[in-house]
Write an enzyme that holds these catalytic residues in place. Structure first.
Site, PDB file in Angstrom:
ATOM      1  N   THR A  34       0.683  -1.297   0.173  1.00 48.77           N
ATOM      2  CA  THR A  34      -0.229  -0.051   0.148  1.00 48.77           C
ATOM      3  C   THR A  34       0.995   1.271  -0.666  1.00 48.77           C
ATOM      4  OG1 THR A  34      -0.218   0.259   2.562  1.00 48.77           O
ATOM      5  CG2 THR A  34      -1.753  -1.214   1.442  1.00 48.77           C
ATOM      6  N   CYS A  38       2.581   2.998   9.248  1.00 45.17           N
ATOM      7  CA  CYS A  38       1.598   3.175  10.628  1.00 45.17           C
ATOM      8  C   CYS A  38       2.216   3.342  11.784  1.00 45.17           C
ATOM      9  CB  CYS A  38       0.133   2.062  10.778  1.00 45.17           C
ATOM     10  SG  CYS A  38      -0.587   1.781   9.211  1.00 45.17           S
ATOM     11  N   CYS A  42      -1.864   1.091  15.622  1.00 47.66           N
ATOM     12  CA  CYS A  42      -2.936   1.596  14.528  1.00 47.66           C
ATOM     13  C   CYS A  42      -3.960   0.600  14.170  1.00 47.66           C
ATOM     14  CB  CYS A  42      -2.086   1.384  13.273  1.00 47.66           C
ATOM     15  SG  CYS A  42      -3.122   1.965  11.644  1.00 47.66           S
ATOM     16  N   ARG A  67       3.732   7.068   2.586  1.00 44.78           N
ATOM     17  CA  ARG A  67       3.004   8.138   2.671  1.00 44.78           C
ATOM     18  C   ARG A  67       2.322   7.701   4.639  1.00 44.78           C
ATOM     19  NH1 ARG A  67       0.883   5.428  -1.202  1.00 44.78           N
ATOM     20  NH2 ARG A  67      -1.752   5.134  -1.149  1.00 44.78           N
ATOM     21  N   CYS A  69      -0.150   6.780   6.854  1.00 39.75           N
ATOM     22  CA  CYS A  69      -1.304   6.154   7.114  1.00 39.75           C
ATOM     23  C   CYS A  69      -2.877   7.630   7.545  1.00 39.75           C
ATOM     24  CB  CYS A  69      -1.671   5.478   8.518  1.00 39.75           C
ATOM     25  SG  CYS A  69      -2.933   4.601   8.573  1.00 39.75           S
ATOM     26  N   CYS A  72      -4.522   6.136  11.544  1.00 40.05           N
ATOM     27  CA  CYS A  72      -3.966   5.888  12.702  1.00 40.05           C
ATOM     28  C   CYS A  72      -2.615   7.347  13.346  1.00 40.05           C
ATOM     29  CB  CYS A  72      -3.001   4.825  13.204  1.00 40.05           C
ATOM     30  SG  CYS A  72      -1.364   4.795  11.977  1.00 40.05           S
TER      31      CYS A  72
END
Length: 345
Positions: A34, A38, A42, A67, A69, A72
């Site tokens: 993805t 996190c 999370c 990048r 999350c 969270c």
């Protein structure tokens, strides 16, 4: 893959799987599929381990092309903890009450969001923490003798009326009785044999105030020399039965009324102890982090040791970070036996 020097991958993954909030801020977890990273706690569904990388910081993860999350908000952890630490300091320094709106404005959050953040990190709401802090100061002042009225104002209450709203609930006795060694209060006790040895159980009208081993009623006389200390008999039958059941099978803890009071920090620690599931343990460092004071490991140990209600507030579930049992007021054999019974299937 791991980019963390101070934490091995197995430990990092275990913390991530457990959603261990105490590890938030120590590292971040990046998911290759993805391209999102996190914090360990999370709440999102866990990806496969082979798709996970660990980084020491959000900045390192961003440099690698990940990048943050949006669920969270891993980059907010440091700011959140600084805000809670600042709020704790403000409450500790305040001479009077500080409203939630004032506290939130001082640390740069909306009141609703900061209420949730503070409660999650400390285990108490800002208002409850402030009440506990004032009551702890009051108990100290009353124990030293002197004027009850002056102690009320020194503790940060706006007046006697505000104090008396809280006093009965927190102290389990009037302020004059506390100052005078329990004057006017009746504490009933019983001794009973358990598989851990002879147990002392004592209670006020509010609830159990002492559960210990290798003691007799003289321990109560030393603490409350002016109280009426008497054998409980039939009046304590249900409490004794519940306490014995807890000692015999700590994995199924009965819900018994307690009459305990400590400083705000002690009560936050005791509250966290009661959250530890049977059969599990936590380190002193984890407890300190869970109450929002990660640097107060020794203080957490002291608060653990100040617990007056053994087993019912399960301080036996706290061990050292290296996995050794650590200390226990009633002997390591008892601590080991309690943990062994909790792990029985």
């Amino acid at each position: 893959m791991s980019e963390i020097d101070h934490l091995d991958e197995d430990s990092a993954f275990a913390a991530f799987e457990a959603r261990d909030r105490s590890k938030d801020g120590g590292f971040v977890v990046a998911v290759r599929t993805t391209r999102i990273y996190c914090k360990p706690s999370c709440p999102a569904r866990r990806p496969k381990r082979e798709n996970i990388w660990f980084f020491a910081s959000g900045a390192a993860a961003r440099d690698a092309g990940f990048r943050p999350c949006k669920r969270c908000l891993p980059d907010d952890v440091g700011r959140d903890r600084q805000a809670v630490s600042r709020a704790l300091a403000l409450l500790g320094e305040a001479d009077g009450t500080v409203s939630l709106a004032e506290l939130a404005a001082e640390v740069g959050y909306t009141p609703h969001h900061f209420q949730r953040l503070f409660t999650r990190e400390v285990g108490l709401s800002p208002a409850a923490y402030a009440r506990a802090l004032r009551a702890g100061r009051m108990e100290d002042a009353l124990s030293e003798g002197g004027s009850v009225t002056q102690a009320i104002y020194d503790a940060g209450y706006s007046g006697p009326g505000r104090f008396y709203e809280d006093a009965g609930e927190r102290l389990g006795m009037t302020p004059g009785a506390w100052r005078n060694g329990g004057a006017g209060v009746t504490i009933r006790w019983e001794m009973v044999e358990t598989h851990l040895g002879r147990m002392l159980l004592a209670a006020t009208e509010k609830g159990i105030c002492r559960l210990s081993f290798d003691e007799d009623e003289t321990a109560l006389v030393r603490r409350f020399p002016a109280a009426t200390i008497e054998r409980g008999g039939a009046s304590m039958r249900d409490l004794v039965a519940g306490a014995v059941a807890a000692v015999d099978n700590p994995a199924t803890m009965p819900d018994l009324p307690l009459d305990v009071a400590g400083t705000a920090f002690q009560e936050a620690v005791w509250r966290e102890l009661r959250k530890i599931p049977a059969g599990e343990t936590r380190s002193y460092a984890q407890i300190a982090a869970a109450v929002g004071r990660p640097g107060a490991v020794r203080a957490a140990g002291s608060a653990n040791g100040a617990n007056n209600v053994a087993v019912l507030i399960p301080c036996h579930r706290v061990i050292r970070s290296d996995g050794s049992l650590g200390g226990y007021a009633y002997g390591l054999d008892r601590k080991e036996e309690l943990l062994k019974r909790e792990n029985r299937k």
